[in-house]
Design a protein around this motif. Structure first.
Motif, PDB file in Angstrom:
ATOM      1  N   ASP A   1       0.837  -1.199   0.000  1.00  0.00           N
ATOM      2  CA  ASP A   1       0.000   0.000   0.000  1.00  0.00           C
ATOM      3  C   ASP A   1       0.874   1.253   0.000  1.00  0.00           C
ATOM      4  N   VAL A   2       0.365   2.297  -0.627  1.00  0.00           N
ATOM      5  CA  VAL A   2       1.094   3.561  -0.672  1.00  0.00           C
ATOM      6  C   VAL A   2       0.192   4.668  -0.119  1.00  0.00           C
ATOM      7  N   THR A   3       0.692   5.379   0.859  1.00  0.00           N
ATOM      8  CA  THR A   3      -0.081   6.487   1.428  1.00  0.00           C
ATOM      9  C   THR A   3       0.458   7.848   0.986  1.00  0.00           C
ATOM     10  N   LYS A   4       1.716   7.873   0.635  1.00  0.00           N
ATOM     11  CA  LYS A   4       2.307   9.113   0.129  1.00  0.00           C
ATOM     12  C   LYS A   4       3.562   8.759  -0.655  1.00  0.00           C
ATOM     13  N   ILE A   5       3.949   9.682  -1.498  1.00  0.00           N
ATOM     14  CA  ILE A   5       5.151   9.459  -2.291  1.00  0.00           C
ATOM     15  C   ILE A   5       6.107  10.638  -2.086  1.00  0.00           C
ATOM     16  N   PHE A   6       7.382  10.383  -2.340  1.00  0.00           N
ATOM     17  CA  PHE A   6       8.412  11.415  -2.221  1.00  0.00           C
ATOM     18  C   PHE A   6       9.206  11.423  -3.526  1.00  0.00           C
ATOM     19  N   LEU A   7       9.341  12.610  -4.090  1.00  0.00           N
ATOM     20  CA  LEU A   7       9.984  12.736  -5.392  1.00  0.00           C
ATOM     21  C   LEU A   7      11.269  13.543  -5.274  1.00  0.00           C
ATOM     22  N   THR A   8      12.299  13.059  -5.919  1.00  0.00           N
ATOM     23  CA  THR A   8      13.579  13.754  -5.952  1.00  0.00           C
ATOM     24  C   THR A   8      13.977  13.985  -7.402  1.00  0.00           C
ATOM     25  N   ASN A   9      14.314  15.221  -7.701  1.00  0.00           N
ATOM     26  CA  ASN A   9      14.710  15.571  -9.053  1.00  0.00           C
ATOM     27  C   ASN A   9      16.160  16.044  -9.050  1.00  0.00           C
ATOM     28  N   ALA A  10      17.051  15.192  -9.533  1.00  0.00           N
ATOM     29  CA  ALA A  10      18.470  15.559  -9.637  1.00  0.00           C
ATOM     30  C   ALA A  10      18.886  15.580 -11.094  1.00  0.00           C
ATOM     31  N   SER A  11      17.944  15.870 -11.961  1.00  0.00           N
ATOM     32  CA  SER A  11      18.205  15.769 -13.402  1.00  0.00           C
ATOM     33  C   SER A  11      19.012  16.936 -13.939  1.00  0.00           C
ATOM     34  N   GLY A  12      18.999  18.040 -13.222  1.00  0.00           N
ATOM     35  CA  GLY A  12      19.640  19.238 -13.744  1.00  0.00           C
ATOM     36  C   GLY A  12      18.660  20.208 -14.354  1.00  0.00           C
ATOM     37  N   GLY A  13      17.392  19.850 -14.409  1.00  0.00           N
ATOM     38  CA  GLY A  13      16.366  20.746 -14.948  1.00  0.00           C
ATOM     39  C   GLY A  13      15.024  20.437 -14.312  1.00  0.00           C
ATOM     40  N   SER A  14      14.129  21.381 -14.414  1.00  0.00           N
ATOM     41  CA  SER A  14      12.790  21.170 -13.866  1.00  0.00           C
ATOM     42  C   SER A  14      12.028  20.159 -14.718  1.00  0.00           C
ATOM     43  N   GLY A  15      11.103  19.449 -14.103  1.00  0.00           N
ATOM     44  CA  GLY A  15      10.343  18.460 -14.861  1.00  0.00           C
ATOM     45  C   GLY A  15       8.990  18.189 -14.245  1.00  0.00           C
ATOM     46  N   THR A  16       8.173  17.473 -14.972  1.00  0.00           N
ATOM     47  CA  THR A  16       6.836  17.150 -14.493  1.00  0.00           C
ATOM     48  C   THR A  16       6.745  15.682 -14.110  1.00  0.00           C
ATOM     49  N   PHE A  17       5.794  15.420 -13.238  1.00  0.00           N
ATOM     50  CA  PHE A  17       5.550  14.047 -12.769  1.00  0.00           C
ATOM     51  C   PHE A  17       4.046  13.806 -12.746  1.00  0.00           C
ATOM     52  N   GLU A  18       3.653  12.624 -13.129  1.00  0.00           N
ATOM     53  CA  GLU A  18       2.239  12.249 -13.029  1.00  0.00           C
ATOM     54  C   GLU A  18       2.134  10.743 -12.835  1.00  0.00           C
ATOM     55  N   MET A  19       1.047  10.337 -12.205  1.00  0.00           N
ATOM     56  CA  MET A  19       0.924   8.923 -11.823  1.00  0.00           C
ATOM     57  C   MET A  19      -0.562   8.547 -11.798  1.00  0.00           C
ATOM     58  N   TYR A  20      -0.877   7.418 -12.391  1.00  0.00           N
ATOM     59  CA  TYR A  20      -2.271   6.964 -12.454  1.00  0.00           C
ATOM     60  C   TYR A  20      -2.309   5.483 -12.103  1.00  0.00           C
ATOM     61  N   TRP A  21      -3.282   5.091 -11.311  1.00  0.00           N
ATOM     62  CA  TRP A  21      -3.397   3.681 -10.978  1.00  0.00           C
ATOM     63  C   TRP A  21      -4.863   3.260 -11.074  1.00  0.00           C
ATOM     64  N   GLY A  22      -5.036   1.966 -11.302  1.00  0.00           N
ATOM     65  CA  GLY A  22      -6.397   1.455 -11.469  1.00  0.00           C
ATOM     66  C   GLY A  22      -6.617   0.205 -10.638  1.00  0.00           C
ATOM     67  N   TYR A  23      -7.895  -0.048 -10.345  1.00  0.00           N
ATOM     68  CA  TYR A  23      -8.267  -1.194  -9.510  1.00  0.00           C
ATOM     69  C   TYR A  23      -9.145  -2.208 -10.239  1.00  0.00           C
ATOM     70  N   GLY A  24      -9.819  -1.750 -11.259  1.00  0.00           N
ATOM     71  CA  GLY A  24     -10.826  -2.602 -11.873  1.00  0.00           C
ATOM     72  C   GLY A  24     -10.250  -3.689 -12.754  1.00  0.00           C
ATOM     73  N   ASP A  25     -11.160  -4.451 -13.359  1.00  0.00           N
ATOM     74  CA  ASP A  25     -10.728  -5.483 -14.295  1.00  0.00           C
ATOM     75  C   ASP A  25      -9.998  -4.839 -15.461  1.00  0.00           C
ATOM     76  N   VAL A  26      -8.959  -5.526 -15.893  1.00  0.00           N
ATOM     77  CA  VAL A  26      -8.225  -5.083 -17.081  1.00  0.00           C
ATOM     78  C   VAL A  26      -8.797  -5.832 -18.262  1.00  0.00           C
ATOM     79  N   THR A  27      -9.444  -5.106 -19.142  1.00  0.00           N
ATOM     80  CA  THR A  27     -10.110  -5.759 -20.266  1.00  0.00           C
ATOM     81  C   THR A  27      -9.493  -5.308 -21.582  1.00  0.00           C
ATOM     82  N   PRO A  28      -9.283  -6.277 -22.487  1.00  0.00           N
ATOM     83  CA  PRO A  28      -8.713  -5.908 -23.780  1.00  0.00           C
ATOM     84  C   PRO A  28      -9.734  -5.165 -24.657  1.00  0.00           C
TER      85      PRO A  28
END
Lengths: 122, 130
Positions: free
Chosen positions: B103-130
């Motif tokens: 289980d995940v209650t919170k996340i921590f992000l570290t950016n050492a890339s040398g430039g600003s960037g974006t982050f996004e995350m999506y998760w699903g629970y339902g049936d995976v249907t083709p």
């Protein structure tokens, strides 16, 4: 119902990275060191330093940022230090670059001890 | 209810399509696109993933970032994200096990890339249907 797609990274508003002139390999650093390094961004050298085959006079070399990524094998960040050559910046905070991660390449070579020898008169 | 759609395919030379998969998952959550400045360590974002129900995960960072779950000092999971290369996982639909293992209650992000960037995350629970 279609899930609203976010803007792609290319479309997102991201400030351009600060320009830099050259990089120096950094030793692997911890996340804590990475945070410390962030505080040094924009600072200039307070004394002459040999770097990139050139001697940089005080306040003419600015530390831009560290750029790298975590290596999961050792849990350390591997990357480079980015620098920019500037015209003597009197406003920026100056500090001893030799403290910058204790990178050997950043250490100013120790001043040679002047030796004055006189011919030995016999 | 959110619908997440994973699309992926493979095209052989001469344009012959070998596979064209589309997987649809109903329900789940997201961390909406956020910007992480260069040099930021352990930027926290709220996140609520029930691992027992997880069937789909999509994570994208525009620059190299490190994602840690639940703790910044003793993370449950650490994922090294490459610039612009999404991490995708579905069950069924993936050969490998998910990089999130609890289980995940919170996340921590570290950016050492040398430039600003974006982050996004999506998760699903339902049936995976083709």
């Amino acid at each position: 119902m279609a899930f609203p797609l976010p803007a792609s990274p290319a479309e997102a508003t991201i400030p351009p990275p600060e320009p830099f002139d050259f990089t120096v390999d950094s030793p692997p650093i911890s996340k804590q060191q990475l945070a410390q390094l962030s505080a040094y961004r924009g600072r200039v050298n307070d004394r002459a330093v040999d770097l990139n085959d050139k001697e940089h006079q005080p306040r003419t070399l600015k530390f831009v940022t560290f750029a790298g990524a975590l290596d999961l094998s050792d849990k350390l960040y591997h990357g480079v230090l980015r620098f920019k050559e500037v015209t003597a910046d009197a406003e920026a905070v100056a500090f001893d670059f030799s403290n910058l991660l204790r990178v050997d390449a950043l250490r100013s070579p120790p001043s040679p001890i002047p030796v004055h020898s006189e011919p030995i008169e016999e | 209810m959110a619908t997440h759609v994973h699309s992926r395919g493979f095209t052989r030379g001469l344009g012959a399509v070998v596979s064209d998969e589309t997987l649809t998952i109903q329900g789940g959550g997201e961390v909406e696109q956020i910007t992480i400045a260069d040099g930021v360590t352990d930027q926290e974002a709220a996140c609520g993933i029930d691992f027992s129900q997880l069937t789909s995960l999509y994570i994208l960072a525009s620059v190299a970032m490190t994602l840690e779950t639940n703790s910044s000092s003793a993370a449950t999971n650490t994922i090294v994200l490459k610039a612009g290369i999404a991490y995708r996982w579905t069950s069924p639909g993936s050969y490998d096990t998910c990089k999130i293992t609890a289980d995940v209650t919170k996340i921590f992000l570290t950016n050492a890339s040398g430039g600003s960037g974006t982050f996004e995350m999506y998760w699903g629970y339902g049936d995976v249907t083709p």
